[in-house]
Design an enzyme around this catalytic site. Structure first.
Site, mmCIF file in Angstrom:
data_model
loop_
_atom_site.group_PDB
_atom_site.id
_atom_site.type_symbol
_atom_site.label_atom_id
_atom_site.label_comp_id
_atom_site.label_asym_id
_atom_site.label_seq_id
_atom_site.Cartn_x
_atom_site.Cartn_y
_atom_site.Cartn_z
ATOM 1 C CG ASN A 1 -1.465 1.296 1.478
ATOM 2 O OD1 ASN A 1 -1.729 2.080 0.717
ATOM 3 N ND2 ASN A 1 -2.337 1.274 2.318
ATOM 4 N NE ARG B 1 -5.897 1.713 -0.305
ATOM 5 C CZ ARG B 1 -6.688 2.475 1.011
ATOM 6 N NH1 ARG B 1 -5.620 2.041 2.338
ATOM 7 N NH2 ARG B 1 -8.019 2.818 1.323
ATOM 8 C CG HIS C 1 -12.160 4.771 2.891
ATOM 9 N ND1 HIS C 1 -13.293 6.030 3.168
ATOM 10 C CD2 HIS C 1 -11.555 5.093 2.805
ATOM 11 C CE1 HIS C 1 -11.846 6.402 3.528
ATOM 12 N NE2 HIS C 1 -10.905 5.945 3.442
ATOM 13 N NE ARG D 1 -7.959 12.895 3.028
ATOM 14 C CZ ARG D 1 -7.864 11.523 3.052
ATOM 15 N NH1 ARG D 1 -8.574 11.296 2.280
ATOM 16 N NH2 ARG D 1 -7.153 10.420 3.244
ATOM 17 C CD GLU E 1 -8.865 0.240 4.343
ATOM 18 O OE1 GLU E 1 -8.085 0.509 5.655
ATOM 19 O OE2 GLU E 1 -9.106 1.329 3.426
#
Ligand code: ADP
Length: 401
Positions: free
Chosen positions: A10, A95, A183, A243, A381
């Protein structure tokens, strides 16, 4: 160790996370080791652990800034080689943030796939180039090794058109300006574990709240994503650690026209200096905000809970109601206080929180008989990427036999 292993990578903007899973036939993809190189481009450091034993070493800076990611990968591979002598690396799962409108499933990477994925760099300039750089670096070292790209967008690809469209001219939609959602690997993992945790929910109307440093919520009906709070980029929806979340596009015009900010300054503001950090002036970390007496800290958490509650109502409306709310990721899994506040605001939906179960982080945190149930389910994940990669490799082997 002998046997087959699978590597999951990732690659972020300043970090490279890696995990190794047991890929021996008949095994259940057990995690064998994990780690990361953080501080790429500034002060690189390798942190890794296997069998409970940890390593933390400062790395020499890369020769040139643009070589930072490759150098990080080389250091990670050296560590892995030393740990897994004699093991066969069966495949690498990556990913990849953006699969565009095209990829609704993980895909084995070849020249053509790589070329197509390059075209999405413009849609995710902060993430996609790093994701692809990791794939290319592995190809250079081990050209014959199978690599599989797993996408954050893929799970949302079957959104209905009304959820996909901005009210903009068709030409922009055709060139890719649409609401993708992100996501997805986390949401897929939650659905993957659901039959074991709450089998009755598998076919129900769910809102999954992935509340981490990046945060989004997803409406899931019959196991499919029907809408989510993130859109064209991972900026939309909830306020996040740094963010901004949903914002009136008129604010951007103001920043550019009235304040003379250029694109880089606006990008920095929206991605790094906004969200909980910007609102609070204290921290981007919910733990710090909960512990702080500063008025800004309180305001930031109020805004986070307010927006999550508002989005919950919107996503429930999209499905004509909701049967369960699932919390996951750092804040969702670990902050009983934030869950309590979001659940309290959801009482109007028929959600009755069980305070003790919530404090304990039990899988089910609502009272028996609550019309809408609420759950805490840890996400993973990396494991989802490992499962996808193994499934694709087995499918290919079966197809070739
Ligand atoms: P990511 O993987 O996106 O970096 P995580 O899902 O690990 O993020 O979430 C990280 C965030 O979770 C932290 O920034 C912090 O705000 C929050 N968090 C972690 N632990 C706790 C805790 N015990 N209580 C409240 N918030 C927490």
């Amino acid at each position: 160790m002998a046997g087959e292993v699978l590597l999951v990578l990732n690659a972020g903007s300043s970090s490279l996370k890696f995990s190794v899973f047991d890929a021996a036939p008949g095994r259940n993809a057990d995690l064998l080791a994990k780690g990361q190189v953080e501080g790429i481009g500034s002060r690189p450091r390798l942190l890794a652990s296997r069998n409970g034993a940890g390593t933390a070493v400062d790395l020499p800076p890369a020769a040139a800034p643009e070589a930072g990611h490759e150098s990080a990968l080389n250091h990670a591979v050296d560590w892995l080689r030393a740990q897994f002598q004699g093991a066969t690396l069966a495949a690498v799962g990556h990913r990849v943030v953006h699969g565009g409108a095209e990829y609704a499933q993980p895909v084995r990477v070849d020249d053509e796939v790589l070329r197509r994925l390059e075209a999405y760099c413009i849609l995710a300039p902060l993430h996609q180039p790093n994701n692809l750089a990791a794939i290319k670096a592995v190809r250079q070292r081990l050209p014959a090794l199978p690599q599989v790209a797993c996408f954050d967008t893929a799970f949302h690809r079957r959104h209905p058109a009304v959820a996909d469209r901005f009210a903009l001219p068709e030409a922009l939609y055709a060139e890719g300006v649409r609401r993708y959602g992100f996501h997805g690997l986390s949401y897929e993992y939650i659905l993957h574990t659901l039959p074991g945790v709450a089998p009755a929910l598998a076919k129900k109307r769910l809102v999954v709240a992935h509340l981490g440093s990046g945060a989004s919520m997803c409406a899931v009906r019959d196991g499919q994503s029907v809408d989510s709070t993130m859109g064209f980029t991972a900026l939309d929806g909830l306020p996040m650690g740094t963010r901004c979340g949903a914002i009136d596009p008129g604010v951007l015009l103001y920043l550019i026209k009235a304040k003379g900010m250029d694109a880089d300054a606006v990008e920095r503001l929206l991605y790094q200096d906004s969200g909980l950090r910007g609102l609070s002036g204290v921290s981007n970390d919910v733990r710090d905000l909960l512990a702080s007496d500063a008025p800004g800290a309180r305001l930031a958490l109020d805004c986070f809970v307010y927006r999550a509650s508002r989005e919950l109502g919107g996503l429930a409306a999209v499905m004509g109601g909701i049967d369960a709310l699932i919390f996951t990721a750092g804040i969702g899994e670990k902050s009983a206080e934030i869950r309590r506040r979001i659940c309290q605001a959801a009482a109007w939906l028929g959600l009755e929180l069980d305070d003790r179960a919530n404090e304990a982080g039990a899988p089910c945190i609502t009272r028996p008989g609550s019309r809408v149930s609420a759950w805490v389910i840890p996400t993973n994940e990396e494991r989802m990427i490992a499962l996808h990669t193994m499934a694709l490799m087995r499918q290919e082997t079966a197809g070739a036999a």
